[in-house]
Write an enzyme that holds these catalytic residues in place. Structure first.
Site, mmCIF file in Angstrom:
data_model
loop_
_atom_site.group_PDB
_atom_site.id
_atom_site.type_symbol
_atom_site.label_atom_id
_atom_site.label_comp_id
_atom_site.label_asym_id
_atom_site.label_seq_id
_atom_site.Cartn_x
_atom_site.Cartn_y
_atom_site.Cartn_z
ATOM 1 N N ASP A 54 16.922 31.923 21.402
ATOM 2 C CA ASP A 54 17.955 31.939 20.471
ATOM 3 C C ASP A 54 18.469 30.605 19.809
ATOM 4 O O ASP A 54 19.106 29.958 20.552
ATOM 5 C CB ASP A 54 19.194 32.872 21.212
ATOM 6 C CG ASP A 54 20.340 33.144 20.327
ATOM 7 O OD1 ASP A 54 20.249 32.878 19.022
ATOM 8 O OD2 ASP A 54 21.407 33.431 20.819
ATOM 9 N N ASP B 176 24.397 34.007 14.913
ATOM 10 C CA ASP B 176 24.157 33.810 16.283
ATOM 11 C C ASP B 176 24.700 35.044 17.227
ATOM 12 O O ASP B 176 24.388 35.102 18.401
ATOM 13 C CB ASP B 176 24.683 32.809 16.817
ATOM 14 C CG ASP B 176 24.479 32.201 18.110
ATOM 15 O OD1 ASP B 176 23.461 32.389 18.743
ATOM 16 O OD2 ASP B 176 25.297 31.101 18.595
ATOM 17 N N LYS C 104 22.910 26.995 16.783
ATOM 18 C CA LYS C 104 23.730 26.285 17.990
ATOM 19 C C LYS C 104 23.853 24.933 17.992
ATOM 20 O O LYS C 104 22.656 24.088 17.589
ATOM 21 C CB LYS C 104 22.994 27.092 19.147
ATOM 22 C CG LYS C 104 23.146 28.446 19.470
ATOM 23 C CD LYS C 104 22.562 28.761 20.622
ATOM 24 C CE LYS C 104 22.724 30.636 21.031
ATOM 25 N NZ LYS C 104 24.163 30.668 21.234
ATOM 26 N N LYS D 260 17.781 43.347 25.762
ATOM 27 C CA LYS D 260 17.583 42.287 24.886
ATOM 28 C C LYS D 260 16.582 41.400 25.121
ATOM 29 O O LYS D 260 16.724 40.781 26.077
ATOM 30 C CB LYS D 260 19.052 41.900 24.658
ATOM 31 C CG LYS D 260 19.006 40.576 23.694
ATOM 32 C CD LYS D 260 20.345 39.730 23.748
ATOM 33 C CE LYS D 260 20.339 38.252 23.053
ATOM 34 N NZ LYS D 260 21.474 37.698 22.721
ATOM 35 N N ARG E 114 23.200 42.046 19.576
ATOM 36 C CA ARG E 114 23.907 43.295 19.351
ATOM 37 C C ARG E 114 23.111 43.997 18.379
ATOM 38 O O ARG E 114 22.868 45.262 18.278
ATOM 39 C CB ARG E 114 25.407 43.177 18.965
ATOM 40 C CG ARG E 114 25.625 42.351 17.952
ATOM 41 C CD ARG E 114 27.154 41.888 17.877
ATOM 42 N NE ARG E 114 27.318 40.651 18.955
ATOM 43 C CZ ARG E 114 28.656 40.184 18.990
ATOM 44 N NH1 ARG E 114 29.423 40.534 18.418
ATOM 45 N NH2 ARG E 114 28.602 39.295 19.739
ATOM 46 N N GLU F 80 23.239 37.902 17.516
ATOM 47 C CA GLU F 80 21.888 38.751 17.124
ATOM 48 C C GLU F 80 21.718 39.543 18.183
ATOM 49 O O GLU F 80 20.984 40.419 17.652
ATOM 50 C CB GLU F 80 20.870 37.591 16.746
ATOM 51 C CG GLU F 80 20.154 37.234 18.071
ATOM 52 C CD GLU F 80 20.994 36.343 19.231
ATOM 53 O OE1 GLU F 80 21.874 35.957 18.624
ATOM 54 O OE2 GLU F 80 20.589 36.403 20.442
ATOM 55 N N ASP G 122 17.264 33.957 26.742
ATOM 56 C CA ASP G 122 17.818 35.029 26.042
ATOM 57 C C ASP G 122 17.191 36.345 25.898
ATOM 58 O O ASP G 122 17.595 37.419 25.545
ATOM 59 C CB ASP G 122 18.336 34.453 24.807
ATOM 60 C CG ASP G 122 19.470 34.982 24.212
ATOM 61 O OD1 ASP G 122 20.320 35.705 24.886
ATOM 62 O OD2 ASP G 122 19.644 34.991 23.029
HETATM 63 N N1 BES Z 1 22.316 34.529 23.279
HETATM 64 C C1 BES Z 1 23.806 34.164 23.301
HETATM 65 C C2 BES Z 1 24.744 34.505 24.420
HETATM 66 C C3 BES Z 1 24.498 33.410 25.584
HETATM 67 C C4 BES Z 1 25.268 32.245 25.514
HETATM 68 C C5 BES Z 1 23.770 33.841 26.569
HETATM 69 C C6 BES Z 1 25.029 31.566 26.723
HETATM 70 C C7 BES Z 1 23.469 32.873 27.639
HETATM 71 C C8 BES Z 1 24.327 31.906 27.774
HETATM 72 C C9 BES Z 1 24.210 35.168 22.136
HETATM 73 O O1 BES Z 1 23.190 35.622 21.253
HETATM 74 C C10 BES Z 1 25.248 34.448 21.212
HETATM 75 O O2 BES Z 1 24.980 33.417 20.713
HETATM 76 N N2 BES Z 1 26.654 34.952 21.267
HETATM 77 C C11 BES Z 1 27.619 34.393 20.730
HETATM 78 C C12 BES Z 1 28.363 35.298 19.946
HETATM 79 C C13 BES Z 1 29.366 34.764 18.929
HETATM 80 C C14 BES Z 1 28.647 34.188 17.839
HETATM 81 C C15 BES Z 1 30.115 36.118 18.245
HETATM 82 C C16 BES Z 1 28.552 33.561 21.714
HETATM 83 O O3 BES Z 1 28.623 34.258 22.619
HETATM 84 O O4 BES Z 1 28.984 32.382 21.581
HETATM 85 ZN ZN ZN Z 2 21.475 35.301 21.908
HETATM 86 MG MG MG Z 3 23.001 34.271 19.611
#
Ligand code: BES
Ligand code: ZN
Ligand code: MG
Length: 506
Positions: free
Chosen positions: A272, A349, A279, A267, A353, A351, A290
């Site tokens: 992000d 967010d 966010k 990824k 996946r 994204e 990210d």
């Molecule tokens: N890039 C983030 C996950 C992340 C969070 C990586 C903190 C490193 C540190 C990912 O894209 C994300 O935002 N995931 C969300 C998913 C949710 C919306 C289902 C999350 O984990 O809150």
């Molecule tokens: Zn992300």
């Molecule tokens: Mg995200």
């Protein structure tokens, strides 16, 4: 800081700083004893005089010395002899570097006896792992410091490790230093600010880094991806002024092999913001990391090619920037992935996946790999589960997990197995499309439902592991062998996996 590390058999090495080891029970190592005799008991006296020095791993005792050859001695604790293994050795090396910096060593000589192997580690590997720890700790990221003096760290220039096992250690370290190159590249990529590293510049950088090593690099731009129907990946990138990219890296180190290659997928969200599902502002700057999964893949390719591994490995990274804008994808959108499955977007967010879905489909269609490992900073939920110590590893095959587990232990990186389950796959089914990108249970089990989503894109019989490195790609505090910031996590594990299980296969 680049340190010249070498191994010699001969005791006499020109150095300003001498380093010898002491065990936790207070016993001097052989070289420490020789030096102690030469200096009329100075070392044993210093150890006795300092009640705090216990010989614990990495603990150091400094002695200024009048000698025409050297000006200081550092006694370094190495713990209990029976406990010595590759992990302890790396910790000693990393902590030693910090001590050498503190005392302003320029040219150092660490004396290991190397006349016998330890219970858990050979003398040569012990020397190599001390060098590994020290090398890994020497990483610095200061290219954006404009002042020269802050840029150039005056430090250790040369380390000679004296050991009877020098020739073998030298051989091992030859590979180690290439692996460290891969780790450092991965750390650099993660540390780069997102205005500098975006999908377009990232793709160019990959070419510049890997082509000279003999890696074939192919870049798909948006036009090509549109033609191929990469609706999931492109949707994520469509809010950004930067064009998305898919970069394919091919290392053919074993031309005779008829087996399908190992595929590594990463990824690469260069920033992000969360997109329209924006966010919160606190620490959003960290979302430059990210792309940590892609950095692991690129770093591993550099390591594998650098040491000319006799294996065939394909790396694929999906590079996008997730931005809110008038043309950004929205919650509610239904998009069509390269696999043909439609996905209802419930949160922009989630994204990563989507990016991985198209990259995974493409690599299976094009290269028919038997084994795929994907790496991603995918979920905050994996950090809730495992914190910053372990990454989460989901595997649909027990042997593959066993291999990853052994490789990661050799690489001194912590992997913890997480579950794949029909229930998590089901959770990701949508009422209006085939799939949705947010599970019905929201945050609960978020790392598992994300893995369940990805599993929908894995074809039958393909062995697959998904590694969620959201908690391990970035370090808030320094560790014995890992500085703050981008860690380069998983590069070493991937390299060891290739080394142990894929090299020179018929
Ligand atoms: N890039 C983030 C996950 C992340 C969070 C990586 C903190 C490193 C540190 C990912 O894209 C994300 O935002 N995931 C969300 C998913 C949710 C919306 C289902 C999350 O984990 O809150
Ligand atoms: Zn992300
Ligand atoms: Mg995200």
């Amino acid at each position: 800081m680049t340190i010249n590390i070498s191994f010699q058999k001969s005791e006499y090495q020109k150095a300003d700083t001498l380093i010898v080891g002491v065990f936790e029970d207070g016993a001097l190592s052989d070289p420490a004893e020789i030096l102690d005799n030469y200096l009329d008991g100075t070392l044993s006296y210093a150890i006795k005089a300092n009640s705090k020095f216990k010989g614990k791993v990495g603990q150091a005792l400094h002695i200024s010395a009048y000698d025409q050859d050297f000006r200081q001695i550092i006694i370094i604790g190495v713990g209990k002899e029976a406990d010595l293994d590759h992990k302890v050795a790396e910790e000693i090396g990393g902590k030693l570097l910090s001590t050498l910096k503190t005392y302003g060593a320029g040219q150092a000589n660490i004396r290991l006896s190397g006349s016998h192997d330890f219970e858990k580690i050979t003398a040569a590997e012990f020397a190599n792992r001390i060098a590994t720890g020290l090398h890994l700790k020497s990483y610095e990221f200061n290219k954006y410091k404009s002042k020269k003096n802050e840029k150039k760290s005056e430090g250790l220039q040369k380390l000679v490790i004296t050991t009877n096992a020098a020739p073998e250690a030298e051989k091992l370290y030859k590979d180690t230093s290439k692996i460290c190159d891969g780790v450092f590249l991965s750390r650099d990529l993660i540390n780069e600010p997102p205005n500098q590293l975006h999908p377009e510049s990232y793709a160019e950088l990959i070419k510049d880094e890997l082509k000279p090593l003999g890696v074939e690099v192919e870049v798909l731009d948006e036009k090509k991806m549109q033609k191929l129907g990469f609706g999931a990946l492109l949707s994520v990138g469509q809010g950004s002024i930067r064009d998305s990219r898919l970069v394919i890296m091919k290392w053919n180190g074993n031309k005779k092999s008829k087996k399908s290659p190992l595929a590594l997928v990463g990824k690469g969200v260069t920033f992000d913001t969360g997109g329209i599902s924006l966010k919160p502002p606190a620490e959003m700057d960290l979302m430059k990391m990210d792309m940590g999964g892609s950095a692991a893949v690129v770093g591993a390719m550099k390591a594998i090619a650098g040491r000319k591994a006799k294996a065939n490995v394909i790396g694929v990274v999906g590079l996008v920037e997730n931005m809110p804008s008038d043309r950004a994808y929205r919650p509610g959108d239904i998009i069509t992935s390269h696999a043909g499955k439609t996905i209802e977007v419930l949160n922009t967010d989630a994204e990563g996946r989507l990016v991985l879905a198209d990259a995974l489909t493409y690599v299976q269609e094009k290269y028919k790999p038997e084994v795929i490992i994907d790496l991603a900073t995918l979920t905050g939920a994996i950090m809730v589960a495992l914190g910053f110590e372990y990454c989460g590893a989901f595997a649909n095959d027990h042997d593959l997990w066993d291999q990853l587990s052994l490789a990661s232990s050799d690489a001194n990186e912590k992997f913890w197995r997480m579950p794949l389950d029909e229930a998590y796959r089901k959770e990701m089914e949508s009422e209006v499309g085939d799939l949705k990108n947010l599970g019905s249970l929201g945050r609960y089990g978020g790392a598992c439902s994300a893995a369940g989503f990805l599993e929908h894109f894995i074809e039958d019989k393909v062995k697959w592991a998904h590694i969620d490195i959201a908690g391990t790609a970035w370090g808030k505090s320094e560790k014995p062998t890992v500085p703050k910031g981008g860690t380069g996590f998983a590069v070493r594990t991937l390299d060891r996996l290739v080394s142990h299980y894929y090299e020179a296969r018929k």
